[in-house]
Design an enzyme around this catalytic site. Sequence first.
Site, short mmCIF file in Angstrom:
data_model
loop_
_atom_site.label_atom_id
_atom_site.label_comp_id
_atom_site.label_asym_id
_atom_site.label_seq_id
_atom_site.Cartn_x
_atom_site.Cartn_y
_atom_site.Cartn_z
CG LEU A 555 -1.79 1.34 2.05
CD1 LEU A 555 -2.83 0.99 0.36
CD2 LEU A 555 -3.19 1.14 2.31
CD GLN A 558 -1.41 -1.03 -3.87
OE1 GLN A 558 -2.25 -0.76 -4.31
NE2 GLN A 558 -0.53 -1.87 -3.59
CB CYS A 559 0.39 5.95 -1.54
SG CYS A 559 -1.75 4.86 -1.41
CB THR A 560 2.31 9.84 -4.11
OG1 THR A 560 1.80 9.70 -5.63
CG2 THR A 560 3.07 10.72 -5.06
CB VAL A 561 4.08 7.67 0.94
CG1 VAL A 561 4.42 7.60 2.45
CG2 VAL A 561 2.95 7.05 0.87
#
Length: 696
Positions: A555, A558-561
């Site tokens: 996760l 997948q996300c732009t952290v």
Amino acid sequence: MDERESPPTMILQFAPLNSSVDEGFWHSFSSLKLDKLGIDDSPISITGFYAPCSHPQVSNHLTLLSESLPSSSDEQSPTESTILGNRNKCPVPGTLYNTNTVESFTKLDKQSLLKAEANKIWEDIQSGKALEDCALLSRFLVISFADLKKWSFRYWFAFPALVLDPPASLVELKPASEYFTSEDAESVSAACNEWRDSSLTTDVPFFLVSVSSDDSKATIRHLKDWEACQGDHHKLLFGFYDPCHLPSNPGWPLRNYLALIRSKWNLETVWFFCYRESRGFADMSLSLVGQASITLSSDSSVPNSVGWELNKGKRAPRSISLANSMDPTRLAVSACDLNLKLMRWRALPSLDLNVLSSVKCLLLGAGTLGCQVARTLMGWGIRNITFVDYGKVAMSNPVRQSLYTFEDCVGRGEFKAVAAVKSLKQIFPAVESSGVVMAIPMPGHPISSQEEESVLGDCKRLRDLIESHDAVFLLTDTRESRWLPSLLCANANKIAINAALGFDSYMVMRHGAGPNSLSDDMQNLDINKTGRQRLGCYFCNDVVAPQDSMTDRTLDQQCTVTRPGLAPIAGALAVELLVGVLQHPLGIYAKGDNSSSSNGGNSDESPLGILPHQIRGSVSQFSQITLLGQASNSCTACSETVVSEYREKGNSFILEAINHPTYLEDLTGLTELKKAANSFSLDWEDDGDDDEAVDM
């Protein structure tokens, strides 16, 4: 018969008073109408202003200014500070009748309105109120209709004048300099100047002029001091501020003045003084003195009245359109451009605002970076912005992506490309923005034969968008989604600005010109300034083709952290980089500078300082560096090999790149390069001599 006998008396004729409405009045009235009045069409007390004539060929008008209206907080009439005038603004009370429809304006009973205002004047005369406040003799009214949708206004002034029956006769009229002796004229001028210079009397338009026959001493008094002016050895004249410049006619205010004189003091012969000025001082050659004969009447009924202003000789209203200056969108444009225009005063005299206002920007990605870039573009006066994104606004987006609100993510969420456009237009209505909901085809993401038509349609759509814009921002989440736009920008020789985020680092860069552009366009450029070497693109340092970076990811992958402060920094730098390119005389061909470049970083006539190729920064270290990278002949996106292959094969080339991961590497020679690198070995010769070590 003696031919020198006096000519027969003539009817006294008056020069009409004309109106003038300052644009600020309509600005203030529009705000009052929108913010307070609404559909209330009750009469509004207003204040007009006029002054004595001050030019031998131009009459003064009664003028409405922004302060003529009551403020939005006032319940009744304009504030006392507004009513107080000065030597150039003698206040006169008036009434505004504004209608809500043009039909209502047309149907107004104009004669009844005029008669009602004339009745007020007559009542003020009879009650003595006009002696205390002589400005009441010049009451006026305005009827209007304001079309705030089109910012057009219809209006009609009336200056009610009581009609004497029978009319007054003119016995004589001459310049004051001819009527007075030189001593009288000097004394009257001094008295008038003193009256005008005093803050207590400068805006009192009607007065009494008493001139002593013994010593020519002139005294000016208020109308209420009539009794004190009586004497056998005094000339008494009824003075008034005359806005008219004509040498043979007194101005309109004299009409109601004569009605007051006949009603209050029963005089049959009246000497009047039309006070006029030149350069702020009494002018006896421009001012007039006249003798009028009035027939007394015992009839105390309200006289008839006249006074509707003519429009080019006809009884018709006037109209004015202020759309260009009053439309809020246009006002917003003017206000937003103010900062840019002020830059040119001192800081950036050579800043070309026309280039900025005309450029068309395509933003690929409407996420955290896209929102920041769009806002900063508008700050630079860039008005044409197109978004491309296929995602929807999620609950986590509004706090990080500045164009979205909670309402955008309620339910299934609004498409980002659509919501971003809506937000921009709410922020700045003059922006020309559109949103395109589409996915960008990516290498490493194979498609089935059934999907080919749809994917190729997206490719064509993306190509058309890039070719119809001047600059393209690559702001998408994945590396592979930037490949096709990079290729299309190189093919069309478009300015491409790339911004990418890590967790606590960022990279902003501009792509160089396309590989086939140098031979076409360099003929008109200075080769010494550009250098023939192209600047690299986002993929020029890669030794592998872009691949699927989305599959088999956790996760957080997948996300732009990223740290929240990164996107505003990178977005702002991306826009500043574009503005630097647009302002540079070489544009897309400008060489890459770094912070150590000579002359503050740029010697190529760039007004904004250095124009780097790449900017890399880290917020964990609070550091930033500029880098320079040349185009690679093996680049999978912008090399001449790839662009030529695309031009030759078109859709089949794109499908090969999408479906076969090694196709681009084979085409560009990266496959052979990797094989050569894998087979390369070094034989280390350990002779114990550190000085013979090889630096790698």
